[in-house]
Every structure is written in structure tokens, then in C-alpha cells.
Design a protein around this motif. Structure first.
Motif, PDB file in Angstrom:
ATOM      1  N   UNK A  95      -0.867  12.695   0.874  1.00  0.00           N
ATOM      2  CA  UNK A  95       0.207  12.400   1.828  1.00  0.00           C
ATOM      3  C   UNK A  95      -0.284  11.444   2.916  1.00  0.00           C
ATOM      4  N   UNK A  96      -1.503  11.665   3.426  1.00  0.00           N
ATOM      5  CA  UNK A  96      -2.045  10.791   4.466  1.00  0.00           C
ATOM      6  C   UNK A  96      -2.267   9.384   3.936  1.00  0.00           C
ATOM      7  N   UNK A  97      -2.753   9.288   2.697  1.00  0.00           N
ATOM      8  CA  UNK A  97      -2.952   7.970   2.090  1.00  0.00           C
ATOM      9  C   UNK A  97      -1.618   7.229   2.002  1.00  0.00           C
ATOM     10  N   UNK A  98      -0.574   7.921   1.535  1.00  0.00           N
ATOM     11  CA  UNK A  98       0.741   7.291   1.397  1.00  0.00           C
ATOM     12  C   UNK A  98       1.284   6.833   2.750  1.00  0.00           C
ATOM     13  N   UNK A  99       1.061   7.619   3.788  1.00  0.00           N
ATOM     14  CA  UNK A  99       1.530   7.239   5.121  1.00  0.00           C
ATOM     15  C   UNK A  99       0.815   5.989   5.619  1.00  0.00           C
ATOM     16  N   UNK A 100      -0.499   5.904   5.346  1.00  0.00           N
ATOM     17  CA  UNK A 100      -1.261   4.732   5.783  1.00  0.00           C
ATOM     18  C   UNK A 100      -0.850   3.493   4.998  1.00  0.00           C
ATOM     19  N   UNK A 101      -0.590   3.667   3.698  1.00  0.00           N
ATOM     20  CA  UNK A 101      -0.133   2.535   2.888  1.00  0.00           C
ATOM     21  C   UNK A 101       1.232   2.066   3.377  1.00  0.00           C
ATOM     22  N   UNK A 102       2.127   3.003   3.660  1.00  0.00           N
ATOM     23  CA  UNK A 102       3.466   2.654   4.144  1.00  0.00           C
ATOM     24  C   UNK A 102       3.402   1.916   5.469  1.00  0.00           C
ATOM     25  N   UNK A 103       2.387   2.242   6.274  1.00  0.00           N
ATOM     26  CA  UNK A 103       2.226   1.582   7.571  1.00  0.00           C
ATOM     27  C   UNK A 103       1.579   0.208   7.449  1.00  0.00           C
ATOM     28  N   UNK A 104       1.178  -0.165   6.222  1.00  0.00           N
ATOM     29  CA  UNK A 104       0.590  -1.477   6.002  1.00  0.00           C
ATOM     30  C   UNK A 104      -0.901  -1.543   6.204  1.00  0.00           C
ATOM     31  N   UNK A 105      -1.564  -0.369   6.296  1.00  0.00           N
ATOM     32  CA  UNK A 105      -3.004  -0.371   6.532  1.00  0.00           C
ATOM     33  C   UNK A 105      -3.782  -0.869   5.323  1.00  0.00           C
TER      34      UNK A 105
END
Length: 294
Positions: free
Chosen positions: A221-231
Motif C-alpha cells: 500500500x505504501x509503495x502504491x501511494x508513493x508511485x501515485x504521488x510521482x515519487x
């Protein structure tokens, strides 16, 4: 001789010390030691060589523990036999890797509670390696984990499903090839302690791709949130879960042919609660079938 004495013997042998056996049995160390001493006195022989750490069984101990395990299986089989004619009543301690907590497991729990209303399922989450060790030590009854590369003789693994390994990229990204994605975006690595990690690393090596790693995270879930944020972008097992509060991530194939990992139920070969373990495995496979249909 008593069931408690046989349980203390098996636990001490399995865990390598009276203190560890006491933790597993939820007893005091002195209580476990007294049970083993009483069994030795009743049999007129020493069962452990106490000069070694961890504890070593004597020749007599190796003979007795085989019979002790048979007796405990028969004893616990009474509840299993009754479970054929009436609902199971008790606690089952189940481990699960994080990628199963949001799709397979909730459906399986719902099916189980309908069929076994007196079952209490105690779920703990962790990486496959840590959960496999808990199963081996009987700290949990079974675990839903990646397929072990080397299955120990005293463990049993039954397949449940496969999870595809995929690339997740930011929603506004346009790259398609694996090399293009990670040339344009930093790599968010799925924790290398996870058993899925070697599959990913091996495939990257085959493709000849080196990564600009900026973070290493255990939580999908944390990985997906960071990807969604463009990290950055990542390579993870596809759980089938889509989080509505995030912009839609781009899901790309991780090469061709696709890479999969197998998920299954790990338990001890001599485990107690065998009947309910079988029912839990059935509920998990049924949950996968329902997820596929929906």
C-alpha cells in the motif's frame, strides 16, 4: 504419564530449550521442566542430554518422542473426528503475507464464519520467511505465504493461487517498456527480505536492467501511494486491489512471458487441528475462485 508431559517433551525438543517451550505452551519454565522430569522418572530414563545447548534428545528420547507425537496426534484427532459432525470450536492462528490481506483472506474469512461460526481465526501478518519460522516453531498453526524454495521435511505446503508480478507506474506516465519506465522513474524496491524479491531481481538481471533505487519498502500500500504521488515506479505482486482514494496507477507487464509467484498454505506435517486446516485451505481456494469470477 500424561498428555501434558508428552506436550512438554515435544515442545522442548522442537524449540531447543525449556524456556522457549514454556513460551510456546504459555507455561512457566519450571512447569515444563517438572513435566519432562516427571516423564523421565515414569519411564526410568533420561530423555534429554542437558549438557548441550540447544537441548539434544538422548537415544531413549528419540524413541519416546516418536511415540509421543503419535499419541498427541491421536489425542487431537478426537476433536477432528467430532468436527466431522459438528462445527469446530476453537482458535486457529493463521499467518498471512501482506499481499493476501486485502483480497484472498477477507473473502475466505467470510466463507469460514458462515460454515464454522464457533471458529476464532487469529491472523498475524508478516513476510514469508518470518511466518515460515513461526510455523516451524508452532507459534502459529499455518501461514499463507510464497512457495518455499526449499521445503523442510517436517513442513507441508499446499498451493492456493498465483500472483502476477507487475510494474506499477505513475498515472501520468507514458513509458511502456521496462527499461523505459525505470530510465524515467526512480525504483521503489519491494523489500528484498520478501520471498518474491529473488524472482524480481533474477528477471531484472535477465533483462540486463540496472535500477536507480531510491527507497525499499515492505508495504504494498505504501509503495502504491508513493508511485501515485510521482515519487517513482515499482515492481510488486499484483494483489488485485485498487485503492479508490488514489489516482489510478498504470499497471504494466513485467516482461514477456509474465512472472508469477505461487501462494499457498504452509503448516507442520505433524500439526494438530488438521481437519480445520483442511477447511481453511478449502475456503482460501474458494475465495480465489470467487475473486476470479467477480
Amino acid at each position: 504419564m500424561s498428555i501434558k508431559q508428552f506436550k512438554a517433551l515435544v515442545a522442548a525438543s522442537q524449540h531447543g530449550s525449556f524456556s522457549a517451550a514454556a513460551d510456546a505452551l504459555h507455561l512457566t519454565q519450571s512447569a515444563v521442566s517438572m513435566q519432562v522430569n516427571a516423564l523421565e522418572k515414569a519411564l526410568g530414563t533420561s530423555l534429554f542430554d542437558r549438557s548441550h545447548r540447544p537441548l539434544h534428545l538422548t537415544e531413549s528420547g528419540r524413541i519416546v518422542i516418536v511415540k509421543a507425537r503419535e499419541i498427541l496426534r491421536q489425542y487431537d484427532g478426537i476433536q477432528d473426528a467430532l468436527a466431522e459432525t459438528q462445527p469446530y470450536s476453537g482458535v486457529f492462528r493463521l499467518g498471512a503475507v501482506p499481499t493476501t490481506l486485502t483480497n484472498i483472506l477477507p473473502r475466505a474469512v467470510m466463507l469460514l464464519t458462515q460454515r464454522e461460526p464457533r471458529l476464532t481465526l487469529n491472523v498475524v501478518s508478516g513476510l514469508s520467511g518470518a511466518l515460515a519460522e513461526k510455523v516451524r516453531k508452532s507459534e502459529i498453526d499455518a501461514a499463507l505465504i510464497s512457495e518455499p524454495s526449499n521445503l523442510q521435511e517436517d513442513l507441508d505446503w499446499q498451493p492456493v493461487t498465483r500472483q502476477k508480478i507487475v510494474i506499477v507506474a505513475p498515472p501520468d506516465s507514458t513509458e511502456r517498456a521496462v527499461q523505459e519506465v525505470f530510465s524515467a522513474h526512480p525504483y521503489i524496491r519491494f523489500n528484498r527480505g520478501a520471498w518474491a524479491a529473488p524472482l524480481i531481481e533474477h528477471r531484472l538481471e535477465e533483462m540486463g536492467i540496472s535500477m536507480d533505487t531510491r527507497a525499499e519498502i515492505e508495504s504494498i500500500e505504501s509503495i502504491c501511494m508513493m508511485v501515485a504521488a510521482g515519487f517513482g515506479a515499482s515492481i510488486i505482486p499484483d494483489t488485485g486491489m485498487r485503492m479508490p482514494f488514489l489516482p489510478r496507477l498504470r499497471i504494466l507487464e513485467f516482461g514477456a512471458p509474465p512472472t508469477f509467484r505461487s501462494i499457498g498454505l504452509l503448516s507442520r506435517g505433524d500439526m494438530q487441528k488438521e481437519n480445520i486446516r483442511t477447511k481453511i485451505h478449502g475456503a482460501l481456494t474458494n475465495a480465489v475462485a470467487l475473486a476470479t469470477e467477480s
